[in-house]
Motif scaffolding. Structure first.
Motif, PDB file in Angstrom:
ATOM      1  N   UNK A  79       0.832  -1.202   0.000  1.00 38.52           N
ATOM      2  CA  UNK A  79       0.000   0.000   0.000  1.00 38.52           C
ATOM      3  C   UNK A  79       0.866   1.252   0.000  1.00 38.52           C
ATOM      4  N   UNK A  80       1.928   1.247   0.817  1.00 42.32           N
ATOM      5  CA  UNK A  80       2.849   2.382   0.838  1.00 42.32           C
ATOM      6  C   UNK A  80       3.537   2.552  -0.512  1.00 42.32           C
ATOM      7  N   UNK A  81       3.893   1.457  -1.127  1.00 45.97           N
ATOM      8  CA  UNK A  81       4.579   1.527  -2.425  1.00 45.97           C
ATOM      9  C   UNK A  81       3.668   2.075  -3.510  1.00 45.97           C
ATOM     10  N   UNK A  87       4.432   5.847  -5.605  1.00 43.54           N
ATOM     11  CA  UNK A  87       4.460   6.101  -7.060  1.00 43.54           C
ATOM     12  C   UNK A  87       3.272   6.953  -7.497  1.00 43.54           C
ATOM     13  N   UNK A  88       2.554   7.502  -6.526  1.00 41.31           N
ATOM     14  CA  UNK A  88       1.470   8.416  -6.846  1.00 41.31           C
ATOM     15  C   UNK A  88       0.131   7.780  -7.100  1.00 41.31           C
ATOM     16  N   UNK A 137      16.546   9.769  -8.008  1.00 41.01           N
ATOM     17  CA  UNK A 137      16.236   8.346  -8.035  1.00 41.01           C
ATOM     18  C   UNK A 137      14.729   8.155  -8.188  1.00 41.01           C
ATOM     19  N   UNK A 138      14.314   7.052  -8.786  1.00 42.57           N
ATOM     20  CA  UNK A 138      12.873   6.747  -8.783  1.00 42.57           C
ATOM     21  C   UNK A 138      12.413   6.415  -7.365  1.00 42.57           C
ATOM     22  N   UNK A 139      11.206   6.777  -7.037  1.00 39.55           N
ATOM     23  CA  UNK A 139      10.698   6.547  -5.685  1.00 39.55           C
ATOM     24  C   UNK A 139      10.675   5.058  -5.338  1.00 39.55           C
ATOM     25  N   UNK A 140      10.559   4.207  -6.357  1.00 37.76           N
ATOM     26  CA  UNK A 140      10.524   2.769  -6.085  1.00 37.76           C
ATOM     27  C   UNK A 140      11.839   2.267  -5.497  1.00 37.76           C
ATOM     28  N   UNK A 141      12.946   2.970  -5.800  1.00 37.21           N
ATOM     29  CA  UNK A 141      14.240   2.573  -5.236  1.00 37.21           C
ATOM     30  C   UNK A 141      14.335   2.878  -3.747  1.00 37.21           C
ATOM     31  N   UNK A 170       5.425   8.855   2.200  1.00 43.59           N
ATOM     32  CA  UNK A 170       5.485   9.711   1.011  1.00 43.59           C
ATOM     33  C   UNK A 170       6.170  11.038   1.337  1.00 43.59           C
ATOM     34  N   UNK A 171       5.971  11.539   2.548  1.00 44.61           N
ATOM     35  CA  UNK A 171       6.534  12.834   2.936  1.00 44.61           C
ATOM     36  C   UNK A 171       8.056  12.878   2.833  1.00 44.61           C
TER      37      UNK A 171
END
Length: 457
Positions: free
Chosen positions: A45-47, A51-52, A84-88, A72-73
């Motif tokens: 859920x956080x992931x 990624x929006x 970096x991509x947020x997934x990293x 997310x903050x």
């Protein structure tokens, strides 16, 4: 020790705790790199949020998205800075590390609250009590995983701290955040607002006159109404929560089937037992409190109170004991073994424990009365009942905030009697790291499942 020396001591301990916490999270990640238990819902859920994708919601999640929004903050700005991509960044390991930082923030708030609530407390008792509360095994362990408990406690403690500083607008905003972490925190918002009202009433008491004349009665009513309206930020939070209830149809979001409200009165006595155990060295070392309590037991008023508690506990365990299917089914949790080894040993056990329940409850109430007014004790007790009693499942995590609030308000010992506090801290640290060692080194294996499971709270 002056304020600067105290602050230096607090920050030194906080840095040490942070270093140990990071090292412990790394061990957890090595033993269990993939999401585990409730993390299988929370991490994905956080992931999605990272990624929006705010439209996705796992129906098995029962709490509001405060935990995921807190991730997310920090994920989005750090991802931009590092290109970096947020997934990293939004990985299981990093999300756990974020949660462990809530433990350090809670330690700082414990220190601040202890100094605020007990003006005479010295540095050593303050630090030992804060370390003990931070290492409350259930709290600390859940703070090493991606669970809501550490963040939920942080929001409640911060709101309470702001309220004690008379920053009620900020306290109201943080109270709303606390509810977004966990819906039942609305009751702790009631506690915070009620405590502020009682404090304002105490401060205004000299200027209030109680009279039966119509004019004076109107003045008194208007004065009390003014005090109440001064706490409007908490009322806004309450109104917002009421609108949420109307819209959602329940306190629970997601999986409502297994989280229905019940009347489970023995929960309050399970909580008392929990708090007594994890405060045992401090309570046993409080000779003055025990002496006064035993002296009070000679008085008719105290005897009647204990007898009423005994009758209430007997009625509670006989008519209102609830056994959630999860408690009997999942042997990875310690409450499973507490229930099987203690309460299921014989039908009479639950009745034999009632004298302990009544005396322990009376002693804790007596101890609170040394520092708190009767109306405050009534407020705190009522909130604890409303938080715990509707919960059918015996889950130690439900006791974290009630225990923290109880322990914060118990009278501190004199500076010369810090040894019981040291033993209390050692007890919590020892049980805590023993549970972590068991998680890391003692696997749970199921015949129908080849994967490895771990013991946990």
């Amino acid at each position: 020790m002056g304020p600067s020396s105290f602050s230096m001591s607090v920050w030194t301990v906080a840095v040490l705790l942070a270093a140990v916490g990071v090292a412990t999270v790394r061990l957890i990640n090595k033993a269990q790199p993939d999401p585990y238990m409730d993390e299988i819902f929370h991490v994905p859920q956080a992931q999605n949020y990272c990624v929006g994708d705010y439209s996705h919601w796992d129906p098995m999640i029962t709490t509001l998205p405060g935990l995921y929004l807190s991730s997310v903050l920090w994920v989005e700005p750090v991802a931009r800075i590092l290109s970096l991509p947020t997934t990293d960044l939004c990985t299981t390991a990093n999300l756990r590390l974020q949660n462990s930082m809530f433990l350090i923030l809670n330690f700082l708030l414990f220190c601040w609250l202890l100094r605020k609530l007990h003006k005479s407390i010295s540095t050593t008792p303050c630090l030992l009590t804060a370390v003990s509360l931070t290492h409350l095994p259930v709290l600390y362990f859940s703070g090493l995983l991606y669970y809501t408990d550490a963040g939920s406690l942080f929001a409640v403690l911060l709101a309470y701290s702001l309220s004690l500083s008379h920053s009620h607008l900020l306290a109201g905003l943080v109270s709303l955040i606390a509810v977004v972490f966990r819906q039942t925190n609305i009751l702790w918002v009631v506690f915070i607002a009620g405590s502020a009202f009682l404090q304002n009433l105490k401060n205004s008491a000299p200027s209030l006159s109680i009279s039966f004349s119509p004019g004076e009665s109107i003045k008194l009513f208007l004065a009390l109404l003014s005090l109440l309206l001064s706490l409007w930020p908490y009322m806004v939070v309450g109104l917002t929560f009421a609108l949420f209830l109307v819209w959602n149809g329940s306190v629970v979001v997601g999986d409502k089937t297994h989280h229905q409200m019940h009347v489970h009165l023995p929960q309050i006595f399970y909580f008392v037992s929990f708090s007594i155990f994890f405060s045992l060295p401090y309570l046993l070392g409080s000779v003055r409190l025990w002496r006064e309590f035993l002296r009070g037991m000679r008085k008719k008023k105290m005897i009647v109170g204990v007898v009423c508690l005994l009758l209430f506990s007997l009625v509670s365990v006989h008519y209102f004991t609830q056994v959630h299917p999860y408690l009997l089914a999942d042997n990875r949790h310690y409450p499973f073994y507490v229930w099987r080894k203690v309460f299921q040993r014989h039908e009479s056990i639950k009745y034999l424990l009632t004298p302990f329940y009544s005396i322990a409850t009376a002693f804790l109430l007596h101890s609170l009365a040394k520092t708190q007014a009767p109306l405050w004790i009534l407020l705190f007790s009522s909130v604890c009942l409303l938080v715990l009693v509707p919960q059918q499942l015996l889950e130690f995590r439900y006791f974290i905030i009630p225990h923290a609030m109880l322990r914060l308000h118990l009278p501190p010992p004199s500076p010369s009697r810090s040894l019981p506090l040291l033993f209390e801290a050692l007890l919590n640290v020892a049980v805590n790291y023993a549970a972590i060692w068991v998680f890391l080194n003692v696997p749970v294996r199921w015949e129908h499942d080849n994967s490895t499971h771990h013991f946990m709270w």
